[in-house]
Design a protein around this motif. Sequence first.
Motif, mmCIF file in Angstrom:
data_model
loop_
_atom_site.group_PDB
_atom_site.id
_atom_site.type_symbol
_atom_site.label_atom_id
_atom_site.label_comp_id
_atom_site.label_asym_id
_atom_site.label_seq_id
_atom_site.Cartn_x
_atom_site.Cartn_y
_atom_site.Cartn_z
ATOM 1 N N ARG A 114 0.805 -1.218 0.000
ATOM 2 C CA ARG A 114 0.000 0.000 0.000
ATOM 3 C C ARG A 114 0.838 1.269 0.000
ATOM 4 O O ARG A 114 0.326 2.343 -0.274
ATOM 5 C CB ARG A 114 -0.975 -0.001 1.171
ATOM 6 C CG ARG A 114 -2.236 -0.755 0.801
ATOM 7 C CD ARG A 114 -3.297 -0.659 1.865
ATOM 8 N NE ARG A 114 -3.423 -2.002 2.419
ATOM 9 C CZ ARG A 114 -3.455 -2.304 3.688
ATOM 10 N NH1 ARG A 114 -3.401 -1.368 4.599
ATOM 11 N NH2 ARG A 114 -3.573 -3.541 4.077
ATOM 12 N N LYS A 115 2.140 1.151 0.252
ATOM 13 C CA LYS A 115 2.977 2.350 0.173
ATOM 14 C C LYS A 115 3.101 2.839 -1.267
ATOM 15 O O LYS A 115 3.400 4.005 -1.497
ATOM 16 C CB LYS A 115 4.346 2.107 0.794
ATOM 17 C CG LYS A 115 5.234 1.154 0.027
ATOM 18 C CD LYS A 115 6.546 0.942 0.719
ATOM 19 C CE LYS A 115 7.404 -0.025 -0.085
ATOM 20 N NZ LYS A 115 8.648 -0.317 0.580
ATOM 21 N N VAL A 116 2.858 1.962 -2.245
ATOM 22 C CA VAL A 116 2.906 2.350 -3.652
ATOM 23 C C VAL A 116 1.575 2.106 -4.371
ATOM 24 O O VAL A 116 1.427 2.455 -5.534
ATOM 25 C CB VAL A 116 4.043 1.629 -4.412
ATOM 26 C CG1 VAL A 116 5.399 2.105 -3.942
ATOM 27 C CG2 VAL A 116 3.920 0.126 -4.305
ATOM 28 N N ALA A 117 0.611 1.504 -3.687
ATOM 29 C CA ALA A 117 -0.698 1.201 -4.266
ATOM 30 C C ALA A 117 -1.695 2.313 -3.911
ATOM 31 O O ALA A 117 -1.442 3.095 -2.989
ATOM 32 C CB ALA A 117 -1.203 -0.140 -3.727
ATOM 33 N N PRO A 118 -2.812 2.353 -4.617
ATOM 34 C CA PRO A 118 -3.847 3.302 -4.227
ATOM 35 C C PRO A 118 -4.309 2.999 -2.797
ATOM 36 O O PRO A 118 -4.307 1.835 -2.381
ATOM 37 C CB PRO A 118 -4.981 3.037 -5.219
ATOM 38 C CG PRO A 118 -4.335 2.360 -6.379
ATOM 39 C CD PRO A 118 -3.180 1.593 -5.803
ATOM 40 N N PRO A 119 -4.702 4.009 -2.047
ATOM 41 C CA PRO A 119 -5.153 3.761 -0.674
ATOM 42 C C PRO A 119 -6.463 2.975 -0.672
ATOM 43 O O PRO A 119 -7.337 3.201 -1.499
ATOM 44 C CB PRO A 119 -5.344 5.160 -0.109
ATOM 45 C CG PRO A 119 -5.513 6.045 -1.289
ATOM 46 C CD PRO A 119 -4.761 5.410 -2.419
ATOM 47 N N GLY A 120 -6.565 2.025 0.226
ATOM 48 C CA GLY A 120 -7.778 1.227 0.348
ATOM 49 C C GLY A 120 -7.996 0.297 -0.827
ATOM 50 O O GLY A 120 -7.125 0.120 -1.684
ATOM 51 N N ALA A 121 -9.179 -0.282 -0.859
ATOM 52 C CA ALA A 121 -9.538 -1.203 -1.939
ATOM 53 C C ALA A 121 -9.898 -0.399 -3.188
ATOM 54 O O ALA A 121 -10.402 0.715 -3.097
ATOM 55 C CB ALA A 121 -10.706 -2.075 -1.511
ATOM 56 N N THR A 122 -9.636 -0.991 -4.344
ATOM 57 C CA THR A 122 -9.938 -0.353 -5.623
ATOM 58 C C THR A 122 -10.980 -1.193 -6.346
ATOM 59 O O THR A 122 -10.814 -2.396 -6.491
ATOM 60 C CB THR A 122 -8.663 -0.240 -6.495
ATOM 61 O OG1 THR A 122 -7.687 0.514 -5.787
ATOM 62 C CG2 THR A 122 -8.957 0.425 -7.815
ATOM 63 N N ARG A 123 -12.034 -0.550 -6.806
ATOM 64 C CA ARG A 123 -13.070 -1.246 -7.566
ATOM 65 C C ARG A 123 -12.755 -1.110 -9.051
ATOM 66 O O ARG A 123 -12.455 -0.009 -9.520
ATOM 67 C CB ARG A 123 -14.443 -0.643 -7.259
ATOM 68 C CG ARG A 123 -14.792 -0.587 -5.783
ATOM 69 C CD ARG A 123 -15.531 -1.728 -5.235
ATOM 70 N NE ARG A 123 -16.804 -1.910 -5.886
ATOM 71 C CZ ARG A 123 -17.419 -3.070 -5.946
ATOM 72 N NH1 ARG A 123 -16.893 -4.118 -5.385
ATOM 73 N NH2 ARG A 123 -18.562 -3.198 -6.559
ATOM 74 N N VAL A 124 -12.789 -2.233 -9.763
ATOM 75 C CA VAL A 124 -12.486 -2.232 -11.192
ATOM 76 C C VAL A 124 -13.512 -3.066 -11.950
ATOM 77 O O VAL A 124 -14.020 -4.059 -11.438
ATOM 78 C CB VAL A 124 -11.068 -2.766 -11.485
ATOM 79 C CG1 VAL A 124 -10.012 -1.846 -10.917
ATOM 80 C CG2 VAL A 124 -10.882 -4.167 -10.963
ATOM 81 N N ALA A 125 -13.797 -2.651 -13.159
ATOM 82 C CA ALA A 125 -14.642 -3.430 -14.064
ATOM 83 C C ALA A 125 -13.704 -4.052 -15.086
ATOM 84 O O ALA A 125 -13.156 -3.356 -15.937
ATOM 85 C CB ALA A 125 -15.667 -2.537 -14.741
ATOM 86 N N ALA A 126 -13.488 -5.350 -14.969
ATOM 87 C CA ALA A 126 -12.552 -6.036 -15.856
ATOM 88 C C ALA A 126 -12.999 -7.474 -16.047
ATOM 89 O O ALA A 126 -13.544 -8.090 -15.137
ATOM 90 C CB ALA A 126 -11.143 -5.996 -15.266
ATOM 91 N N ALA A 127 -12.727 -7.998 -17.233
ATOM 92 C CA ALA A 127 -13.098 -9.385 -17.542
ATOM 93 C C ALA A 127 -12.133 -10.384 -16.931
ATOM 94 O O ALA A 127 -12.509 -11.514 -16.636
ATOM 95 C CB ALA A 127 -13.157 -9.582 -19.052
ATOM 96 N N ASN A 128 -10.869 -9.955 -16.738
ATOM 97 C CA ASN A 128 -9.887 -10.886 -16.191
ATOM 98 C C ASN A 128 -8.938 -10.142 -15.252
ATOM 99 O O ASN A 128 -8.926 -8.907 -15.198
ATOM 100 C CB ASN A 128 -9.131 -11.621 -17.304
ATOM 101 C CG ASN A 128 -8.369 -10.686 -18.208
ATOM 102 O OD1 ASN A 128 -7.576 -9.862 -17.745
ATOM 103 N ND2 ASN A 128 -8.593 -10.807 -19.515
ATOM 104 N N LEU A 129 -8.142 -10.902 -14.535
ATOM 105 C CA LEU A 129 -7.256 -10.337 -13.525
ATOM 106 C C LEU A 129 -6.179 -9.442 -14.135
ATOM 107 O O LEU A 129 -5.834 -8.405 -13.560
ATOM 108 C CB LEU A 129 -6.627 -11.461 -12.704
ATOM 109 C CG LEU A 129 -5.774 -11.054 -11.531
ATOM 110 C CD1 LEU A 129 -6.513 -10.130 -10.577
ATOM 111 C CD2 LEU A 129 -5.284 -12.286 -10.793
ATOM 112 N N GLY A 130 -5.657 -9.803 -15.292
ATOM 113 C CA GLY A 130 -4.648 -8.973 -15.938
ATOM 114 C C GLY A 130 -5.179 -7.582 -16.243
ATOM 115 O O GLY A 130 -4.527 -6.572 -15.973
ATOM 116 N N ASP A 131 -6.389 -7.512 -16.780
ATOM 117 C CA ASP A 131 -7.007 -6.215 -17.074
ATOM 118 C C ASP A 131 -7.284 -5.442 -15.794
ATOM 119 O O ASP A 131 -7.106 -4.223 -15.741
ATOM 120 C CB ASP A 131 -8.299 -6.393 -17.862
ATOM 121 C CG ASP A 131 -8.074 -6.880 -19.284
ATOM 122 O OD1 ASP A 131 -6.932 -6.789 -19.776
ATOM 123 O OD2 ASP A 131 -9.053 -7.354 -19.899
#
Length: 89
Positions: free
Chosen positions: A11-28
């Motif tokens: 999380r020191k380099v990730a967005p804070p908290g959980a991120t919601r994404v609309a994606a068909a697969n994990l790579g996307d």
Amino acid sequence: MATVSFTAHLRKVAPPGATRVAAANLGDALDQVFAKAPKLRSYVVDERNRLRRHVVIFVNGAKLAPANWAMHVLAADDDVYVMQALSGG
């Protein structure tokens, strides 16, 4: 939308908290997160887009195999957790 969360160390380099994404697969899904936090990419994948040896991804509590991780199909309500193992003495 799937939810992507990261271990405290990332999380020191990730967005804070959980991120919601609309994606068909994990790579996307992770590509969307990496677009928001470019430094995160090098902690999670190498230059060939392979998971780093010390990174483990769980989807709905089930550990994914490192091979073909990016093609793992995501459902709208999936919870993705990315963790990085640490070692030291």
